[in-house]
Scaffold this motif. Structure first.
Motif, short mmCIF file in Angstrom:
data_model
loop_
_atom_site.label_atom_id
_atom_site.label_comp_id
_atom_site.label_asym_id
_atom_site.label_seq_id
_atom_site.Cartn_x
_atom_site.Cartn_y
_atom_site.Cartn_z
N PRO A 222 0.98 -1.08 -0.01
CA PRO A 222 0.01 0.10 0.26
C PRO A 222 0.87 1.29 0.17
N LEU A 223 0.37 2.47 -0.44
CA LEU A 223 1.12 3.51 -0.72
C LEU A 223 1.79 4.06 0.65
N ASP A 224 1.20 3.96 1.88
CA ASP A 224 1.64 4.14 3.03
C ASP A 224 2.95 3.58 3.47
N GLU A 225 2.93 2.46 2.84
CA GLU A 225 4.08 1.63 3.30
C GLU A 225 5.32 1.84 2.33
N ALA A 226 4.87 2.05 1.01
CA ALA A 226 5.86 2.14 -0.17
C ALA A 226 6.68 3.64 0.13
N ARG A 227 5.85 4.70 0.41
CA ARG A 227 6.28 6.06 0.35
C ARG A 227 7.70 6.12 0.94
N PRO A 228 7.92 5.73 2.46
CA PRO A 228 9.20 5.68 3.01
C PRO A 228 10.41 4.85 2.22
N ILE A 229 10.05 3.77 1.61
CA ILE A 229 11.10 2.98 0.92
C ILE A 229 11.34 3.65 -0.58
N THR A 230 10.34 4.38 -1.21
CA THR A 230 10.97 4.97 -2.20
C THR A 230 11.58 6.08 -1.92
N ALA A 231 11.36 7.14 -0.91
CA ALA A 231 12.15 8.03 -0.35
C ALA A 231 13.52 7.67 -0.13
#
Length: 261
Positions: A222-231
Protein backbone atom coordinates in the motif's frame (compact mmCIF):
# COMPACT_ATOMS: atom_id res chain seq x y z
CA UNK A 1 31.55 -23.24 -16.04
CA UNK A 2 30.61 -25.54 -18.91
CA UNK A 3 27.10 -26.80 -19.59
CA UNK A 4 25.63 -29.72 -21.47
CA UNK A 5 22.23 -28.27 -22.33
CA UNK A 6 23.00 -24.56 -22.41
CA UNK A 7 25.35 -22.46 -24.49
CA UNK A 8 26.71 -19.11 -23.37
CA UNK A 9 28.47 -16.34 -25.22
CA UNK A 10 29.83 -13.02 -23.98
CA UNK A 11 29.96 -9.86 -26.04
CA UNK A 12 31.49 -7.27 -23.75
CA UNK A 13 29.04 -6.77 -20.86
CA UNK A 14 26.26 -8.77 -22.54
CA UNK A 15 25.71 -12.43 -21.69
CA UNK A 16 23.88 -14.50 -24.32
CA UNK A 17 22.31 -17.69 -22.94
CA UNK A 18 20.74 -20.24 -25.28
CA UNK A 19 18.69 -23.27 -24.31
CA UNK A 20 20.34 -25.95 -26.41
CA UNK A 21 18.08 -28.99 -26.71
CA UNK A 22 16.54 -28.30 -30.12
CA UNK A 23 15.76 -31.98 -30.69
CA UNK A 24 13.14 -31.79 -27.90
CA UNK A 25 12.15 -28.15 -28.52
CA UNK A 26 14.31 -26.98 -25.61
CA UNK A 27 12.08 -28.73 -23.10
CA UNK A 28 12.93 -28.66 -19.41
CA UNK A 29 14.06 -31.65 -17.37
CA UNK A 30 15.88 -31.93 -14.07
CA UNK A 31 19.26 -31.48 -15.76
CA UNK A 32 18.26 -28.30 -17.59
CA UNK A 33 16.79 -26.92 -14.37
CA UNK A 34 20.02 -27.67 -12.49
CA UNK A 35 22.13 -26.04 -15.20
CA UNK A 36 19.94 -22.92 -15.37
CA UNK A 37 20.12 -22.61 -11.59
CA UNK A 38 23.91 -22.89 -11.64
CA UNK A 39 24.16 -20.42 -14.53
CA UNK A 40 21.98 -17.90 -12.67
CA UNK A 41 24.15 -18.16 -9.57
CA UNK A 42 27.30 -17.65 -11.65
CA UNK A 43 25.80 -14.67 -13.49
CA UNK A 44 24.52 -13.09 -10.29
CA UNK A 45 28.07 -13.07 -8.93
CA UNK A 46 29.65 -11.69 -12.13
CA UNK A 47 29.68 -7.91 -11.81
CA UNK A 48 30.96 -7.50 -15.37
CA UNK A 49 27.59 -8.66 -16.80
CA UNK A 50 25.19 -5.77 -17.48
CA UNK A 51 22.55 -7.41 -19.71
CA UNK A 52 21.43 -11.00 -20.31
CA UNK A 53 19.68 -12.25 -23.46
CA UNK A 54 17.92 -15.63 -23.27
CA UNK A 55 17.04 -17.51 -26.45
CA UNK A 56 16.31 -21.04 -27.66
CA UNK A 57 18.21 -23.06 -30.27
CA UNK A 58 16.34 -24.48 -33.24
CA UNK A 59 12.74 -23.67 -34.20
CA UNK A 60 11.31 -23.21 -30.68
CA UNK A 61 12.09 -21.06 -27.63
CA UNK A 62 10.86 -23.70 -25.17
CA UNK A 63 7.98 -26.18 -25.26
CA UNK A 64 7.87 -26.61 -21.49
CA UNK A 65 8.44 -29.93 -19.75
CA UNK A 66 10.29 -32.80 -21.42
CA UNK A 67 7.91 -35.70 -22.13
CA UNK A 68 10.43 -38.26 -20.82
CA UNK A 69 10.80 -36.26 -17.62
CA UNK A 70 7.01 -36.12 -17.26
CA UNK A 71 6.85 -39.88 -17.76
CA UNK A 72 9.27 -40.33 -14.86
CA UNK A 73 7.23 -38.11 -12.57
CA UNK A 74 4.16 -40.34 -13.01
CA UNK A 75 5.87 -42.83 -10.71
CA UNK A 76 7.17 -40.23 -8.24
CA UNK A 77 5.92 -40.14 -4.68
CA UNK A 78 4.45 -36.94 -3.28
CA UNK A 79 7.78 -36.18 -1.58
CA UNK A 80 9.73 -36.74 -4.80
CA UNK A 81 7.34 -34.45 -6.68
CA UNK A 82 7.73 -31.85 -3.96
CA UNK A 83 11.53 -31.87 -4.30
CA UNK A 84 11.23 -31.73 -8.08
CA UNK A 85 8.86 -28.75 -7.97
CA UNK A 86 10.98 -26.94 -5.39
CA UNK A 87 14.03 -27.23 -7.65
CA UNK A 88 12.10 -25.77 -10.61
CA UNK A 89 10.74 -22.97 -8.43
CA UNK A 90 14.24 -22.13 -7.22
CA UNK A 91 15.46 -21.97 -10.81
CA UNK A 92 12.79 -19.51 -11.92
CA UNK A 93 13.32 -17.46 -8.76
CA UNK A 94 17.09 -17.30 -9.37
CA UNK A 95 16.61 -15.92 -12.88
CA UNK A 96 13.90 -13.54 -11.69
CA UNK A 97 16.25 -12.20 -9.00
CA UNK A 98 19.18 -11.45 -11.30
CA UNK A 99 20.25 -7.84 -10.68
CA UNK A 100 20.74 -7.18 -14.40
CA UNK A 101 18.10 -6.79 -17.12
CA UNK A 102 17.08 -10.07 -18.73
CA UNK A 103 15.80 -9.90 -22.31
CA UNK A 104 13.88 -12.85 -23.72
CA UNK A 105 14.17 -13.57 -27.44
CA UNK A 106 11.09 -15.71 -28.16
CA UNK A 107 10.36 -17.52 -31.38
CA UNK A 108 8.34 -20.59 -32.28
CA UNK A 109 6.60 -21.41 -29.02
CA UNK A 110 6.83 -20.67 -25.30
CA UNK A 111 4.56 -23.17 -23.57
CA UNK A 112 4.19 -24.16 -19.92
CA UNK A 113 7.59 -23.65 -18.34
CA UNK A 114 8.65 -21.86 -21.51
CA UNK A 115 5.98 -19.24 -20.85
CA UNK A 116 7.23 -19.16 -17.26
CA UNK A 117 10.74 -18.46 -18.52
CA UNK A 118 9.36 -15.57 -20.55
CA UNK A 119 7.63 -14.31 -17.40
CA UNK A 120 10.91 -14.03 -15.48
CA UNK A 121 12.48 -11.98 -18.27
CA UNK A 122 12.31 -8.23 -17.72
CA UNK A 123 11.76 -7.54 -21.41
CA UNK A 124 10.43 -10.02 -23.97
CA UNK A 125 10.71 -9.59 -27.73
CA UNK A 126 8.70 -12.15 -29.71
CA UNK A 127 8.40 -12.91 -33.37
CA UNK A 128 4.88 -12.32 -34.64
CA UNK A 129 4.23 -16.00 -35.31
CA UNK A 130 5.25 -17.16 -31.81
CA UNK A 131 2.68 -19.05 -29.74
CA UNK A 132 2.35 -18.94 -25.95
CA UNK A 133 0.37 -21.00 -23.50
CA UNK A 134 -0.07 -21.95 -19.86
CA UNK A 135 -1.12 -25.39 -21.03
CA UNK A 136 -0.68 -27.47 -17.86
CA UNK A 137 -4.41 -28.04 -17.18
CA UNK A 138 -4.64 -29.87 -20.50
CA UNK A 139 -2.46 -32.53 -18.83
CA UNK A 140 -4.39 -32.55 -15.57
CA UNK A 141 -1.76 -30.54 -13.71
CA UNK A 142 -1.23 -26.85 -12.89
CA UNK A 143 1.01 -23.90 -13.82
CA UNK A 144 1.78 -23.80 -10.12
CA UNK A 145 5.54 -23.25 -10.00
CA UNK A 146 5.43 -20.48 -12.60
CA UNK A 147 2.29 -18.83 -11.20
CA UNK A 148 3.97 -16.19 -8.96
CA UNK A 149 6.08 -14.94 -11.84
CA UNK A 150 3.33 -15.19 -14.46
CA UNK A 151 0.73 -13.46 -12.27
CA UNK A 152 3.18 -10.61 -11.66
CA UNK A 153 3.32 -10.13 -15.43
CA UNK A 154 -0.21 -10.81 -16.67
CA UNK A 155 -2.42 -10.19 -13.62
CA UNK A 156 -5.32 -12.19 -12.24
CA UNK A 157 -7.85 -11.48 -14.98
CA UNK A 158 -5.73 -12.84 -17.82
CA UNK A 159 -4.60 -15.72 -15.60
CA UNK A 160 -8.21 -16.71 -14.94
CA UNK A 161 -8.75 -17.08 -18.66
CA UNK A 162 -5.44 -18.60 -19.67
CA UNK A 163 -4.61 -20.78 -16.66
CA UNK A 164 -8.12 -22.28 -16.64
CA UNK A 165 -8.48 -22.92 -20.37
CA UNK A 166 -4.88 -23.89 -21.04
CA UNK A 167 -5.44 -22.28 -24.43
CA UNK A 168 -2.58 -21.29 -26.68
CA UNK A 169 -2.47 -17.64 -27.69
CA UNK A 170 -0.52 -15.57 -30.22
CA UNK A 171 2.25 -13.10 -29.59
CA UNK A 172 -0.11 -10.17 -30.12
CA UNK A 173 -2.28 -11.41 -27.24
CA UNK A 174 0.83 -11.97 -25.12
CA UNK A 175 1.72 -8.33 -25.67
CA UNK A 176 -1.79 -7.18 -24.73
CA UNK A 177 -1.54 -8.88 -21.33
CA UNK A 178 2.02 -7.80 -20.57
CA UNK A 179 3.86 -11.07 -21.06
CA UNK A 180 5.58 -9.68 -24.17
CA UNK A 181 6.78 -6.14 -24.77
CA UNK A 182 7.52 -6.09 -28.51
CA UNK A 183 6.23 -8.19 -31.39
CA UNK A 184 8.18 -8.11 -34.64
CA UNK A 185 8.56 -10.04 -37.85
CA UNK A 186 10.98 -12.97 -37.74
CA UNK A 187 13.62 -11.16 -39.78
CA UNK A 188 13.52 -8.23 -37.33
CA UNK A 189 13.80 -10.29 -34.13
CA UNK A 190 17.55 -9.97 -33.61
CA UNK A 191 17.65 -6.28 -34.48
CA UNK A 192 14.79 -5.58 -32.04
CA UNK A 193 16.62 -7.44 -29.28
CA UNK A 194 19.81 -5.57 -30.12
CA UNK A 195 17.97 -2.23 -29.88
CA UNK A 196 16.82 -3.07 -26.35
CA UNK A 197 20.35 -4.14 -25.41
CA UNK A 198 21.79 -0.86 -26.68
CA UNK A 199 19.20 1.10 -24.73
CA UNK A 200 19.85 -0.85 -21.55
CA UNK A 201 23.59 -0.23 -21.82
CA UNK A 202 22.98 3.53 -21.68
CA UNK A 203 21.50 3.11 -18.18
CA UNK A 204 23.66 3.13 -15.05
CA UNK A 205 24.23 -0.50 -13.98
CA UNK A 206 23.84 0.05 -10.24
CA UNK A 207 20.72 2.14 -10.82
CA UNK A 208 19.25 -0.63 -12.98
CA UNK A 209 19.87 -3.19 -10.25
CA UNK A 210 18.31 -0.83 -7.70
CA UNK A 211 15.31 -0.26 -9.98
CA UNK A 212 14.72 -4.01 -10.29
CA UNK A 213 14.91 -4.37 -6.52
CA UNK A 214 12.56 -1.41 -6.06
CA UNK A 215 9.91 -2.99 -8.28
CA UNK A 216 9.93 -6.16 -6.19
CA UNK A 217 9.87 -4.12 -2.98
CA UNK A 218 6.97 -1.76 -3.67
CA UNK A 219 4.65 -3.24 -6.29
CA UNK A 220 2.29 -5.03 -3.87
CA UNK A 221 2.60 -2.62 -0.95
CA UNK A 222 0.00 0.00 0.00
CA UNK A 223 1.06 3.58 -0.62
CA UNK A 224 1.71 4.43 3.02
CA UNK A 225 4.20 1.55 3.24
CA UNK A 226 5.79 2.26 -0.14
CA UNK A 227 6.42 5.99 0.37
CA UNK A 228 9.26 5.75 2.93
CA UNK A 229 10.88 2.97 0.89
CA UNK A 230 10.84 5.10 -2.25
CA UNK A 231 12.14 8.19 -0.44
CA UNK A 232 15.04 6.21 0.97
CA UNK A 233 15.75 4.69 -2.43
CA UNK A 234 16.02 7.97 -4.32
CA UNK A 235 17.97 9.68 -1.52
CA UNK A 236 20.51 6.84 -1.53
CA UNK A 237 20.90 6.98 -5.30
CA UNK A 238 21.35 10.75 -5.38
CA UNK A 239 24.33 10.64 -3.02
CA UNK A 240 25.86 7.51 -4.57
CA UNK A 241 28.95 7.82 -6.78
CA UNK A 242 26.95 6.64 -9.77
CA UNK A 243 24.10 9.05 -9.06
CA UNK A 244 26.52 11.94 -8.67
CA UNK A 245 28.22 11.03 -11.95
CA UNK A 246 24.93 10.78 -13.80
CA UNK A 247 23.60 14.10 -12.55
CA UNK A 248 26.88 15.88 -13.26
CA UNK A 249 27.04 14.38 -16.76
CA UNK A 250 23.51 15.63 -17.44
CA UNK A 251 24.27 19.14 -16.17
CA UNK A 252 27.59 19.25 -18.04
CA UNK A 253 25.95 17.94 -21.23
CA UNK A 254 28.30 14.99 -21.60
CA UNK A 255 27.98 11.22 -21.62
CA UNK A 256 28.07 9.47 -18.27
CA UNK A 257 31.02 7.23 -17.59
CA UNK A 258 29.05 4.00 -18.13
CA UNK A 259 27.89 4.96 -21.64
CA UNK A 260 30.05 3.58 -24.44
CA UNK A 261 31.00 5.38 -27.61
Amino acid sequence: MSFRFLTTRRDGPVEYLTLNRPEVRNAFNEDVIAELTAWAAQTHADRSVRVVVIAGAGPTFSAGADVHWMAKTVAYTHEENLRDAAAASAMFAAIDALPVPVVGRVHGAALGGGAGLAAVCDIVVAEDSAVFGFTEVKLGILPAVISPFSLAKIGRSAARELFLTGARFPAARAREIGLVHAVVAAHELDSAVAAYVRELLTAAPEAVAAAKALIREVWARPLDEARPITAQAIASRRVSAEGQEGLRAFLEKRKASWVGD
